[in-house]
Design a protein around this motif. Structure first.
Motif, PDB file in Angstrom:
ATOM      1  N   ASN A  31      -3.373   4.889  -1.785  1.00 28.21           N
ATOM      2  CA  ASN A  31      -4.473   5.458  -0.993  1.00 28.21           C
ATOM      3  C   ASN A  31      -4.632   6.943  -1.366  1.00 28.21           C
ATOM      4  N   ILE A  61       5.346   4.959   2.772  1.00 28.20           N
ATOM      5  CA  ILE A  61       4.833   6.270   3.182  1.00 28.20           C
ATOM      6  C   ILE A  61       5.675   7.365   2.496  1.00 28.20           C
ATOM      7  N   ALA A  91      -4.775   0.300   5.316  1.00 26.55           N
ATOM      8  CA  ALA A  91      -3.799  -0.646   4.734  1.00 26.55           C
ATOM      9  C   ALA A  91      -3.854  -1.977   5.480  1.00 26.55           C
ATOM     10  N   LEU A 111       1.124   5.146   0.621  1.00 22.25           N
ATOM     11  CA  LEU A 111       0.341   6.116   1.387  1.00 22.25           C
ATOM     12  C   LEU A 111       0.937   7.523   1.225  1.00 22.25           C
ATOM     13  N   ALA A 136       0.848  -1.207   0.000  1.00 26.05           N
ATOM     14  CA  ALA A 136       0.000   0.000   0.000  1.00 26.05           C
ATOM     15  C   ALA A 136       0.880   1.253   0.000  1.00 26.05           C
ATOM     16  N   ALA A 160       3.643  -0.934   3.883  1.00 25.59           N
ATOM     17  CA  ALA A 160       3.128   0.393   3.504  1.00 25.59           C
ATOM     18  C   ALA A 160       4.328   1.237   3.093  1.00 25.59           C
ATOM     19  N   LEU A 220      -2.214   9.942   8.223  1.00 26.93           N
ATOM     20  CA  LEU A 220      -1.385   8.732   8.110  1.00 26.93           C
ATOM     21  C   LEU A 220      -1.996   7.602   8.939  1.00 26.93           C
ATOM     22  N   GLN A 274      -4.839   6.090   7.137  1.00 28.96           N
ATOM     23  CA  GLN A 274      -4.362   5.351   5.944  1.00 28.96           C
ATOM     24  C   GLN A 274      -3.724   4.015   6.350  1.00 28.96           C
TER      25      GLN A 274
END
Ligand code: AMP
Length: 422
Positions: free
Chosen positions: A362, A385, A375, A334, A332, A383, A368, A371
């Protein structure tokens, strides 16, 4: 407030949570069929009503009571297909393939429509997976069709929960002699039967063996059975089917009451029943239908096939606690601000192009924390980020969702890191 429009009775909407198992079953079926040389056929959902009236038999329950037939804008009687075999047979005749190909092995899948009373395992729109073989008449070809379904049940992990019932319905000659004999016995005692059986005895006496009424069933036990009135050729064919199935390690029960609901069957007829389905425990069935192609105006062509109901297959799988293999958990991405969203979309494109199979971005523009919650809900394994700081350093924070560990990784090392560490 305006009222909402509901789904029609006996029909269902399918969302992802339903479709995961659905797609798995379809994929396994297509693989099993293709690996045995079958090729796909797709026919229209709408056909001339006459196709089914002629193909399935006017006296069958499907044609008599269950067809979604209506006049189209020009008054032509059309019908949503209640099953696949007649349509596939029509398509094969129309394409001329029965003339040019020595034999054809086809598979198909899709929705069928029958106006029945809905209950567990019985809907008005349901789905079938089926195969049809044209041009082969041997007992071995009957067994190869049954073996294909057996391979499907094995691959799905369902084999131990499925029972195969087998019977022979004879050919036009031995069946008509038997039916005449059956009528002689049934007609003088018609009033002892349920109303449906009284009708069946006149229209197609074989169908009395389908009756669910206890009194009729008891009477049926005492009746002579078709499989002991087969002509020599049909008898040999049936014996050979049983011998070959045994050699293949496919167990079966000879069920003398199995007559199947449609008129077009001849010789081998079979049905699979499964646990966990309640009253509607037939998950599939089929048989040989050597007369159908001529009935529909084609050249004499032997044929055999089966259809399995997807909904019932799924109920049986669920009852057995069998779930589809997990698909790969996603990565994912983010993004924490609108500019990072752009970087995230580029990253998604590049990671997918470089071999990752499941990547999501996302775009909710939420915190965060939320999100990360999302996730984790989707089962993400990592994830990525990206915020302003990461963008300016051409890097990203990679969070291992299983361990919670966070590492800052440069964009150039990102793929290698994901492949090695996550
Ligand atoms: P048939 O064409 O009647 O031999 O049906 C073959 C298979 O299709 C059955 O064994 C069921 O699994 C499925 N089937 C038939 N009718 C329905 C229905 N109304 N709802 C759900 N599945 C059905």
């Amino acid at each position: 407030m305006t009222h909402t429009v509901e789904c029609l009775k006996g029909m269902r909407d399918l969302f992802e949570e339903d479709l995961i198992a659905w797609r798995w079953v379809e994929t396994v079926f297509a693989r099993v069929a293709q690996s045995r040389g079958y090729v796909e056929v797709r026919t229209p959902l709408l056909e001339h009503t006459e196709l089914f009236a002629r193909g399935l038999g006017a006296a069958t329950a499907v044609v008599g009571k269950e067809m979604y037939a209506f006049p189209d804008k020009k008054g032509l009687s059309v019908c949503l297909r209640p099953e696949g075999t007649a349509s596939v047979a029509r398509a094969v005749i129309a394409s001329g393939k029965t003339h040019t190909e020595p034999f054809l092995r086809l598979y198909y899948g899709g929705p069928m429509f029958r106006y029945e009373r809905p209950q567990k395992g019985r809907q008005r729109q349901f789905h079938q997976l089926g195969i049809e073989v044209f041009g082969l008449k041997s007992s071995a070809s009957d067994c190869s069709v049954i073996a294909l379904a057996d391979a499907l049940f094995t691959e799905l992990g369902l084999k131990q929960r499925v029972r195969l019932l087998l019977n022979s319905l004879g050919c036009a000659t031995c069946r008509s002699a038997y039916l005449a004999r059956l009528k002689e016995i049934l007609l003088p005692a018609l009033e002892t039967r349920c109303r449906d059986c009284q009708e069946r005895a006149l229209q197609n006496p074989l169908r009395i063996f389908d009756c669910k009424n206890d009194t009729c069933r008891n009477q049926n036990n005492a009746l002579p059975k078709l499989s002991s009135h087969l002509c020599e050729a049909c008898d040999t064919h049936f014996k050979d089917v049983k011998t070959t199935l045994t050699a293949l390690g496919i167990s079966f029960e000879h069920d003398e009451n199995l007559v199947r609901g449609l008129d077009y069957y001849s010789r081998t007829a079979f049905e699979w029943r499964a646990d966990g389905l309640g009253a509607q425990d037939a998950i599939g069935g089929g048989g040989r239908y050597d007369g159908l192609i001529t009935e529909l105006g084609g050249r004499p062509t032997p044929a055999i096939g089966f259809a399995i109901g997807v909904e019932r297959l799924l109920i049986a799988l669920e009852a057995a606690g069998i779930t589809p293999p997990q698909k790969e958990a996603p990565i994912a991405i983010l993004p924490l601000d609108p500019q990072s969203a752009q970087t995230a979309l580029i990253l998604e494109r590049d990671l997918l192009a470089r071999g990752l199979t499941s990547v999501t971005v996302n775009l909710s523009e939420t915190s965060l924390k939320s999100q990360l919650r999302e996730a984790s809900k989707t089962g993400a394994r990592a994830a990525i980020i990206i915020g302003e700081a990461e963008r300016s350093a051409a890097s990203a924070i990679v969070k291992n969702m299983a361990t919670g560990e966070q590492t800052t990784v440069s964009m150039t090392d990102l793929l290698a890191h994901l492949l090695k560490k996550i």
